[in-house]
Enzyme design. Sequence first.
Site, PDB file in Angstrom:
ATOM      1  N   GLU A   1     -48.367 -25.967 -35.458  1.00  0.00           N
ATOM      2  CA  GLU A   1     -47.604 -27.191 -35.158  1.00  0.00           C
ATOM      3  C   GLU A   1     -46.631 -26.843 -34.039  1.00  0.00           C
ATOM      4  O   GLU A   1     -46.590 -25.703 -33.573  1.00  0.00           O
ATOM      5  CB  GLU A   1     -46.858 -27.689 -36.395  1.00  0.00           C
ATOM      6  CG  GLU A   1     -45.869 -26.700 -36.964  1.00  0.00           C
ATOM      7  CD  GLU A   1     -45.167 -27.199 -38.224  1.00  0.00           C
ATOM      8  OE1 GLU A   1     -45.034 -28.419 -38.412  1.00  0.00           O
ATOM      9  OE2 GLU A   1     -44.733 -26.351 -39.017  1.00  0.00           O
TER      10      GLU A   1
ATOM     11  N   ARG B   1     -40.289 -36.595 -49.508  1.00  0.00           N
ATOM     12  CA  ARG B   1     -40.359 -35.210 -49.002  1.00  0.00           C
ATOM     13  C   ARG B   1     -39.099 -34.440 -49.370  1.00  0.00           C
ATOM     14  O   ARG B   1     -39.158 -33.265 -49.757  1.00  0.00           O
ATOM     15  CB  ARG B   1     -40.573 -35.224 -47.478  1.00  0.00           C
ATOM     16  CG  ARG B   1     -40.760 -33.831 -46.899  1.00  0.00           C
ATOM     17  CD  ARG B   1     -41.214 -33.859 -45.442  1.00  0.00           C
ATOM     18  NE  ARG B   1     -40.199 -34.419 -44.562  1.00  0.00           N
ATOM     19  CZ  ARG B   1     -40.391 -34.649 -43.265  1.00  0.00           C
ATOM     20  NH1 ARG B   1     -41.560 -34.363 -42.696  1.00  0.00           N
ATOM     21  NH2 ARG B   1     -39.433 -35.148 -42.516  1.00  0.00           N
TER      22      ARG B   1
ATOM     23  N   HIS C   1     -26.315 -13.584 -53.132  1.00  0.00           N
ATOM     24  CA  HIS C   1     -27.630 -14.168 -52.865  1.00  0.00           C
ATOM     25  C   HIS C   1     -28.163 -15.041 -53.992  1.00  0.00           C
ATOM     26  O   HIS C   1     -28.710 -16.110 -53.754  1.00  0.00           O
ATOM     27  CB  HIS C   1     -28.647 -13.058 -52.560  1.00  0.00           C
ATOM     28  CG  HIS C   1     -28.491 -12.458 -51.202  1.00  0.00           C
ATOM     29  ND1 HIS C   1     -27.335 -11.843 -50.784  1.00  0.00           N
ATOM     30  CD2 HIS C   1     -29.347 -12.382 -50.160  1.00  0.00           C
ATOM     31  CE1 HIS C   1     -27.486 -11.414 -49.543  1.00  0.00           C
ATOM     32  NE2 HIS C   1     -28.705 -11.730 -49.146  1.00  0.00           N
TER      33      HIS C   1
ATOM     34  N   TYR D   1     -33.132 -30.403 -45.077  1.00  0.00           N
ATOM     35  CA  TYR D   1     -32.669 -31.526 -44.286  1.00  0.00           C
ATOM     36  C   TYR D   1     -33.784 -32.537 -44.096  1.00  0.00           C
ATOM     37  O   TYR D   1     -34.959 -32.250 -44.366  1.00  0.00           O
ATOM     38  CB  TYR D   1     -32.118 -31.054 -42.929  1.00  0.00           C
ATOM     39  CG  TYR D   1     -33.168 -30.642 -41.926  1.00  0.00           C
ATOM     40  CD1 TYR D   1     -33.838 -29.429 -42.048  1.00  0.00           C
ATOM     41  CD2 TYR D   1     -33.506 -31.470 -40.862  1.00  0.00           C
ATOM     42  CE1 TYR D   1     -34.810 -29.061 -41.130  1.00  0.00           C
ATOM     43  CE2 TYR D   1     -34.465 -31.104 -39.936  1.00  0.00           C
ATOM     44  CZ  TYR D   1     -35.119 -29.903 -40.076  1.00  0.00           C
ATOM     45  OH  TYR D   1     -36.084 -29.540 -39.190  1.00  0.00           O
TER      46      TYR D   1
ATOM     47  N   ARG E   1     -19.913 -15.837 -51.969  1.00  0.00           N
ATOM     48  CA  ARG E   1     -21.165 -15.401 -51.351  1.00  0.00           C
ATOM     49  C   ARG E   1     -21.873 -14.353 -52.203  1.00  0.00           C
ATOM     50  O   ARG E   1     -21.330 -13.278 -52.460  1.00  0.00           O
ATOM     51  CB  ARG E   1     -20.892 -14.846 -49.949  1.00  0.00           C
ATOM     52  CG  ARG E   1     -22.170 -14.636 -49.158  1.00  0.00           C
ATOM     53  CD  ARG E   1     -21.906 -14.153 -47.745  1.00  0.00           C
ATOM     54  NE  ARG E   1     -23.149 -14.104 -46.977  1.00  0.00           N
ATOM     55  CZ  ARG E   1     -24.078 -13.173 -47.138  1.00  0.00           C
ATOM     56  NH1 ARG E   1     -23.899 -12.189 -47.994  1.00  0.00           N
ATOM     57  NH2 ARG E   1     -25.195 -13.220 -46.423  1.00  0.00           N
TER      58      ARG E   1
ATOM     59  N   LYS F   1     -38.624 -28.233 -45.715  1.00  0.00           N
ATOM     60  CA  LYS F   1     -37.838 -28.559 -44.511  1.00  0.00           C
ATOM     61  C   LYS F   1     -36.454 -27.944 -44.652  1.00  0.00           C
ATOM     62  O   LYS F   1     -35.448 -28.656 -44.825  1.00  0.00           O
ATOM     63  CB  LYS F   1     -37.802 -30.084 -44.331  1.00  0.00           C
ATOM     64  CG  LYS F   1     -37.462 -30.533 -42.909  1.00  0.00           C
ATOM     65  CD  LYS F   1     -37.797 -32.000 -42.748  1.00  0.00           C
ATOM     66  CE  LYS F   1     -37.229 -32.619 -41.481  1.00  0.00           C
ATOM     67  NZ  LYS F   1     -37.730 -32.066 -40.236  1.00  0.00           N
TER      68      LYS F   1
ATOM     69  N   LEU G   1     -45.235 -28.273 -41.561  1.00  0.00           N
ATOM     70  CA  LEU G   1     -44.444 -29.312 -42.219  1.00  0.00           C
ATOM     71  C   LEU G   1     -45.303 -30.576 -42.317  1.00  0.00           C
ATOM     72  O   LEU G   1     -45.975 -30.944 -41.351  1.00  0.00           O
ATOM     73  CB  LEU G   1     -43.183 -29.616 -41.406  1.00  0.00           C
ATOM     74  CG  LEU G   1     -42.282 -30.659 -42.076  1.00  0.00           C
ATOM     75  CD1 LEU G   1     -41.536 -30.040 -43.256  1.00  0.00           C
ATOM     76  CD2 LEU G   1     -41.306 -31.256 -41.090  1.00  0.00           C
TER      77      LEU G   1
HETATM   78  C1  LIG Z   1     -41.627 -27.857 -37.654  1.00  0.00           C
HETATM   79  C2  LIG Z   1     -41.788 -29.336 -37.637  1.00  0.00           C
HETATM   80  N1  LIG Z   1     -43.027 -29.862 -37.678  1.00  0.00           N
HETATM   81  C3  LIG Z   1     -43.227 -31.190 -37.651  1.00  0.00           C
HETATM   82  C4  LIG Z   1     -42.163 -32.078 -37.567  1.00  0.00           C
HETATM   83  C5  LIG Z   1     -42.413 -33.540 -37.541  1.00  0.00           C
HETATM   84  O1  LIG Z   1     -42.028 -34.115 -38.765  1.00  0.00           O
HETATM   85  P1  LIG Z   1     -41.626 -35.646 -38.849  1.00  0.00           P
HETATM   86  O2  LIG Z   1     -42.815 -36.413 -38.376  1.00  0.00           O
HETATM   87  O3  LIG Z   1     -41.339 -35.865 -40.288  1.00  0.00           O
HETATM   88  O4  LIG Z   1     -40.446 -35.838 -37.957  1.00  0.00           O
HETATM   89  C6  LIG Z   1     -40.853 -31.576 -37.538  1.00  0.00           C
HETATM   90  C7  LIG Z   1     -39.714 -32.486 -37.463  1.00  0.00           C
HETATM   91  O5  LIG Z   1     -38.570 -32.099 -37.404  1.00  0.00           O
HETATM   92  C8  LIG Z   1     -40.657 -30.172 -37.587  1.00  0.00           C
HETATM   93  O6  LIG Z   1     -39.423 -29.640 -37.544  1.00  0.00           O
END
Ligand SMILES: Cc1ncc(COP(=O)(O)O)c(C=O)c1O
Length: 290
Positions: free
Chosen positions: A181, A52, A102, A33, A100, A148, A205
């Site tokens: 994070e 990304r 895997h 996403y 379904r 993501k 991320l």
């Molecule tokens: C785990 C995580 N880290 C960092 C971020 C920040 O990313 P962005 O600046 O692209 O929104 C997000 C955003 O959803 C996230 O889910």
Amino acid sequence: MPQLAYVDGRIVPLAQARIPVEDRGLQFADALYEVAAVLNGRLLDWPQHLIRLRRGLAALFIELPISDAALTLQAKRLIAANGHADAIIYLQVSRGVARRDHGFPANSRASLIMTVRRFDFAQRIAQQRTGIAVITVNDMRWRRVDLKTTGLLANVMAKQDARAAGAFEAWLVGPDDIVREGSSTNAWIVKDDVLITHPLSESILAGIARAALLRLAAGAGMTIAERPFTLAEALAADEALLTSTTAPLLPVVTIDGCPIGSGRPGPIAARLAALVWGDIATQTGWQAPA
Ligand SMILES: Cc1ncc(COP(=O)(O)O)c(C=O)c1O
């Protein structure tokens, strides 16, 4: 005006938008996403979000049969149809619908859904003045959180812990005591005028707001260190902050109830926030309501 969603080429009322039960996003979180900000009707940092997304799709061998130009057109169509000047747009690409099992299905077609929700960015300006609280939790996620994916259960649990504690965010700490994070944000500290954030790796991320802040801080001549920092370092920092698409920059004033620095938003966070909102104004023309 009813809320509208995009589902595989069609814009439909959100309340009637459906995906099949055997969509692999639903069955396996076999999906990626993106969340992008819309301010003043304009998409912020959109090319970076597309890059990304494409990188994630390639890593997961998901083929999305729509060009960036067509995807952008559809996203803008949906934004216009929803009619909100300030909003967030959510995109989700799953490997598609299949019986379904895997392993990758032989002939599935990736599915694309998008939703748009009104978003009040001005609330972030108010939160910037007071600062926000974070708590810390163990990072329970899998080892490829640079992708993501929609497999966000550990993030969901962490955010819920934060809410239950009356905090804005939960910082995810590894077994090595490194702050990686937040559950939906990137984490930063400031020590002796150096801006510090975890380096890009498979364990964070690559936030788009993170990249924007690095660019702006470097442009302003700040000293930056992309290096891991421990929770102990964070607690002893002069300032702390977080960034994300929906929280472009918020000062963190307490971690697990302990005040950071003066316990109030610091001067470097204020300076960086001015740069961030200045960049947003340049890109989109958005101005905070007086
Ligand atoms: C785990 C995580 N880290 C960092 C971020 C920040 O990313 P962005 O600046 O692209 O929104 C997000 C955003 O959803 C996230 O889910």
